[in-house]
Design a protein around this motif. Sequence first.
Motif, PDB file in Angstrom:
ATOM      1  N   UNK A 188      26.743  14.556  60.462  1.00 46.07           N
ATOM      2  CA  UNK A 188      27.465  14.388  61.729  1.00 46.07           C
ATOM      3  C   UNK A 188      27.136  15.510  62.697  1.00 46.07           C
ATOM      4  N   UNK A 189      26.769  16.594  61.981  1.00 46.18           N
ATOM      5  CA  UNK A 189      26.717  18.014  62.776  1.00 46.18           C
ATOM      6  C   UNK A 189      25.642  17.741  63.891  1.00 46.18           C
ATOM      7  N   UNK A 190      26.109  18.351  64.951  1.00 50.80           N
ATOM      8  CA  UNK A 190      25.010  18.076  66.149  1.00 50.80           C
ATOM      9  C   UNK A 190      25.869  16.839  67.169  1.00 50.80           C
ATOM     10  N   UNK A 191      26.533  16.155  66.545  1.00 52.28           N
ATOM     11  CA  UNK A 191      27.430  15.241  67.697  1.00 52.28           C
ATOM     12  C   UNK A 191      28.649  15.773  68.145  1.00 52.28           C
ATOM     13  N   UNK A 192      28.991  15.227  69.258  1.00 53.94           N
ATOM     14  CA  UNK A 192      30.351  15.660  69.941  1.00 53.94           C
ATOM     15  C   UNK A 192      31.320  15.016  68.929  1.00 53.94           C
ATOM     16  N   UNK A 193      32.513  15.411  68.985  1.00 54.03           N
ATOM     17  CA  UNK A 193      33.644  14.700  68.231  1.00 54.03           C
ATOM     18  C   UNK A 193      33.618  13.260  68.576  1.00 54.03           C
ATOM     19  N   UNK A 194      33.612  12.696  70.067  1.00 48.77           N
ATOM     20  CA  UNK A 194      33.628  11.502  70.222  1.00 48.77           C
ATOM     21  C   UNK A 194      32.433  10.709  69.754  1.00 48.77           C
ATOM     22  N   UNK A 195      31.286  11.207  69.695  1.00 54.42           N
ATOM     23  CA  UNK A 195      30.148  10.581  69.236  1.00 54.42           C
ATOM     24  C   UNK A 195      30.191  10.301  67.622  1.00 54.42           C
ATOM     25  N   UNK A 196      30.768  11.618  66.998  1.00 52.22           N
ATOM     26  CA  UNK A 196      30.902  11.358  65.812  1.00 52.22           C
ATOM     27  C   UNK A 196      31.976  10.305  65.215  1.00 52.22           C
ATOM     28  N   UNK A 197      33.015  10.308  65.926  1.00 51.75           N
ATOM     29  CA  UNK A 197      34.255   9.511  65.596  1.00 51.75           C
ATOM     30  C   UNK A 197      33.579   8.028  65.892  1.00 51.75           C
ATOM     31  N   UNK A 198      32.609   7.636  67.057  1.00 51.83           N
ATOM     32  CA  UNK A 198      32.242   6.463  67.322  1.00 51.83           C
ATOM     33  C   UNK A 198      31.291   5.834  66.076  1.00 51.83           C
ATOM     34  N   UNK A 199      30.502   7.081  65.774  1.00 49.29           N
ATOM     35  CA  UNK A 199      29.614   6.713  64.465  1.00 49.29           C
ATOM     36  C   UNK A 199      30.308   5.983  63.164  1.00 49.29           C
ATOM     37  N   UNK A 200      31.585   7.146  62.855  1.00 45.44           N
ATOM     38  CA  UNK A 200      32.203   6.613  61.908  1.00 45.44           C
ATOM     39  C   UNK A 200      32.839   5.376  61.835  1.00 45.44           C
ATOM     40  N   UNK A 201      33.566   5.093  62.950  1.00 48.39           N
ATOM     41  CA  UNK A 201      34.061   3.793  63.259  1.00 48.39           C
ATOM     42  C   UNK A 201      33.403   2.663  63.284  1.00 48.39           C
ATOM     43  N   UNK A 202      31.886   2.919  63.640  1.00 49.96           N
ATOM     44  CA  UNK A 202      31.001   1.692  63.619  1.00 49.96           C
ATOM     45  C   UNK A 202      30.463   1.395  62.132  1.00 49.96           C
ATOM     46  N   UNK A 203      30.423   2.491  61.672  1.00 49.70           N
ATOM     47  CA  UNK A 203      30.187   2.423  59.893  1.00 49.70           C
ATOM     48  C   UNK A 203      31.445   1.524  59.339  1.00 49.70           C
ATOM     49  N   UNK A 204      32.474   2.050  59.585  1.00 51.47           N
ATOM     50  CA  UNK A 204      33.797   1.456  59.020  1.00 51.47           C
ATOM     51  C   UNK A 204      33.720  -0.118  59.328  1.00 51.47           C
ATOM     52  N   UNK A 205      33.600  -0.712  60.462  1.00 55.84           N
ATOM     53  CA  UNK A 205      33.529  -1.889  60.884  1.00 55.84           C
ATOM     54  C   UNK A 205      32.339  -2.666  60.218  1.00 55.84           C
ATOM     55  N   UNK A 206      31.148  -1.949  60.075  1.00 59.07           N
ATOM     56  CA  UNK A 206      29.900  -2.663  59.557  1.00 59.07           C
ATOM     57  C   UNK A 206      30.070  -2.787  58.247  1.00 59.07           C
ATOM     58  N   UNK A 207      30.509  -1.908  57.422  1.00 57.18           N
ATOM     59  CA  UNK A 207      30.638  -1.591  55.935  1.00 57.18           C
ATOM     60  C   UNK A 207      31.730  -2.202  55.685  1.00 57.18           C
ATOM     61  N   UNK A 208      32.873  -2.777  56.247  1.00 51.23           N
ATOM     62  CA  UNK A 208      34.093  -3.172  55.979  1.00 51.23           C
ATOM     63  C   UNK A 208      34.754  -1.820  55.070  1.00 51.23           C
ATOM     64  N   UNK A 209      34.642  -0.581  55.558  1.00 50.35           N
ATOM     65  CA  UNK A 209      35.019   0.432  54.647  1.00 50.35           C
ATOM     66  C   UNK A 209      34.006   1.421  55.033  1.00 50.35           C
ATOM     67  N   UNK A 210      33.999   2.521  53.941  1.00 52.82           N
ATOM     68  CA  UNK A 210      33.014   3.583  53.971  1.00 52.82           C
ATOM     69  C   UNK A 210      32.260   4.019  52.787  1.00 52.82           C
ATOM     70  N   UNK A 211      30.972   4.002  52.983  1.00 52.07           N
ATOM     71  CA  UNK A 211      30.316   4.433  51.804  1.00 52.07           C
ATOM     72  C   UNK A 211      29.015   5.055  52.287  1.00 52.07           C
ATOM     73  N   UNK A 212      28.098   5.506  51.462  1.00 49.53           N
ATOM     74  CA  UNK A 212      27.245   6.579  51.750  1.00 49.53           C
ATOM     75  C   UNK A 212      26.200   5.838  52.508  1.00 49.53           C
ATOM     76  N   UNK A 213      26.147   4.418  52.740  1.00 49.42           N
ATOM     77  CA  UNK A 213      25.362   3.820  53.577  1.00 49.42           C
ATOM     78  C   UNK A 213      25.621   4.278  55.173  1.00 49.42           C
ATOM     79  N   UNK A 214      26.759   4.728  55.295  1.00 50.13           N
ATOM     80  CA  UNK A 214      27.225   5.245  56.803  1.00 50.13           C
ATOM     81  C   UNK A 214      26.124   6.187  57.095  1.00 50.13           C
ATOM     82  N   UNK A 215      25.462   6.835  56.360  1.00 50.43           N
ATOM     83  CA  UNK A 215      24.366   7.797  56.806  1.00 50.43           C
ATOM     84  C   UNK A 215      23.404   7.246  57.731  1.00 50.43           C
ATOM     85  N   UNK A 216      22.875   6.061  57.408  1.00 50.48           N
ATOM     86  CA  UNK A 216      21.984   5.469  58.490  1.00 50.48           C
ATOM     87  C   UNK A 216      22.591   5.287  59.856  1.00 50.48           C
TER      88      UNK A 216
END
Length: 544
Positions: A188-216
Amino acid sequence: MGKTKFIQDFSDLVNAGFPYIYIPSYEEERITAAIEAAVGDRSLIKTERKLYVWTQTDGLVAEGSKVRDTAAPLSALDSIAKSQDDAIYLFKDFHIYFGSDRGARPDYAVIRKLRDLLPVLKASRKTVVFISPKLVIPCDMEKEISILDFDLPNESEMQQLLEELIGSLSPESVRLSAEEKLLLARSALGLTMQEAENAFCRAIVKLKGLDIRALSIIHEEKNQVVKKTGVLEFVQSDLNIDDIGGLENLKKWLLRRNNSWSEKAQAYHLPAPKGVLITGVPGCGKSLTAKAMSAIWGLPLLKLDMGKIFGGIVGSSEENMRKAIATAEAVSPSILWVDEIEKGFSGLKSGGDSGTSARVFGTFLTWMQEKTKPVFVIATANDISALPPELLRKGRFDEIFFVDLPTAKEREKIFKLHIQKRIATDGIAHEIVPDAQTCKTLAAQSVGYVGAEIEQIVISAMYEAFYANRGLRQTDIEKAIRDTVPLSATQREQILELRAWAKDRAVLATAVEDRESDSDASAQEDGGNGFVHSQGGRIVDFDL
């Protein structure tokens, strides 16, 4: 918030009495929090200061209380002049009064007021700070405004954000090891804090949690950052090192520099590689190598379009180059691919564009020499003689590679790659087997053909077989070879000129043993001119 370099630098400017500070950044919340930390720490800012925040909607606000009738910029500046407070005034989005790169006129009354306010600020403990997503400074204020950079979130901040989000989830929904958490934070380095939070939250919603697939998903968010620049293209690549037929010397060089931006390499006091320039015969795999590098190193590949750099209104070309560089650094570690670089920097001596090309080139050259962020530049050029010599000296690129016509051994690999890729279709009985003997026969019949031509030969043969409603045959490929006039015949003189230039200036992309074992074929290809033997040429082997 700990004592960061930004907080210390900001405090030093305030203590030194600098009147105007400009912070170009999207991250208002993080900057505000950092300034609040500095204001509240007497070991940093020596005298007590009140913090006012100005927006066009609320005017000046301090400790939750609004100062009446200060929404207009001139009224806000008048209030600063009359105030008796030792204070820091934080203005958000004030760049709209300075003009913009889209032709908007600056508000000269506001600029004049800022200049009139200068003696008041210098005679008191008052500092005006501008926060803006873009850097726009009127020429009238260039000598009075100090620019202070605000870095994107670092690894520890990303880890803290990730842990906070994980803490809000149920334990069973988090399927990450400690190493994978660290990998997500680093990606996530290179993203702003808001962009990183959006990406993590989107992964949580899509994956119903968090795993290594959040990388994509994080990579998709970085792709959005790149697209918004308008001058960079995010190139998706699923190629690997085996998809490059031949060029063993170049591949070994690249493999040896894998992970050179890691913490382990830093502990080894190993600097990240700057870049590589690949020149040679068109169609021999230069662009393919750039795409494969992204997969080999596991880094985002950004393609810089020089045509988009030199476009728009006067002054925008320089801004486009700065924007491209800033974006590449923002998503670093990354690979910046400049394809056919000679088309962007070949006309510097003509001066027909009022010096725009020279200024853009100077910006790029200075960055190449002094960059500290891990951005690896891979530049490809068909006509390297058109490039200015300043770009070619050591310190800009780590190495210059020359890609020659493929040897017989390399042509065998290229035929095998393209035939295997296209006969893997289910339900079709192809009549060709790309074994060693078949590929050797085809390679012997295609002396002087480049990789791109071999690919098109296989495609043409596939069309022939498709039209006949049967599987691919070796005779289809042999016919396509006979029907194709290779580049080595149509551009023989240009190729010989390229070889003459590269003989003492570049490293061969093909391994020495491959080229020397093919000496008879090479001599047949170029009439004895070229890299047949190692005598007299700068032939270097990175043999493992």
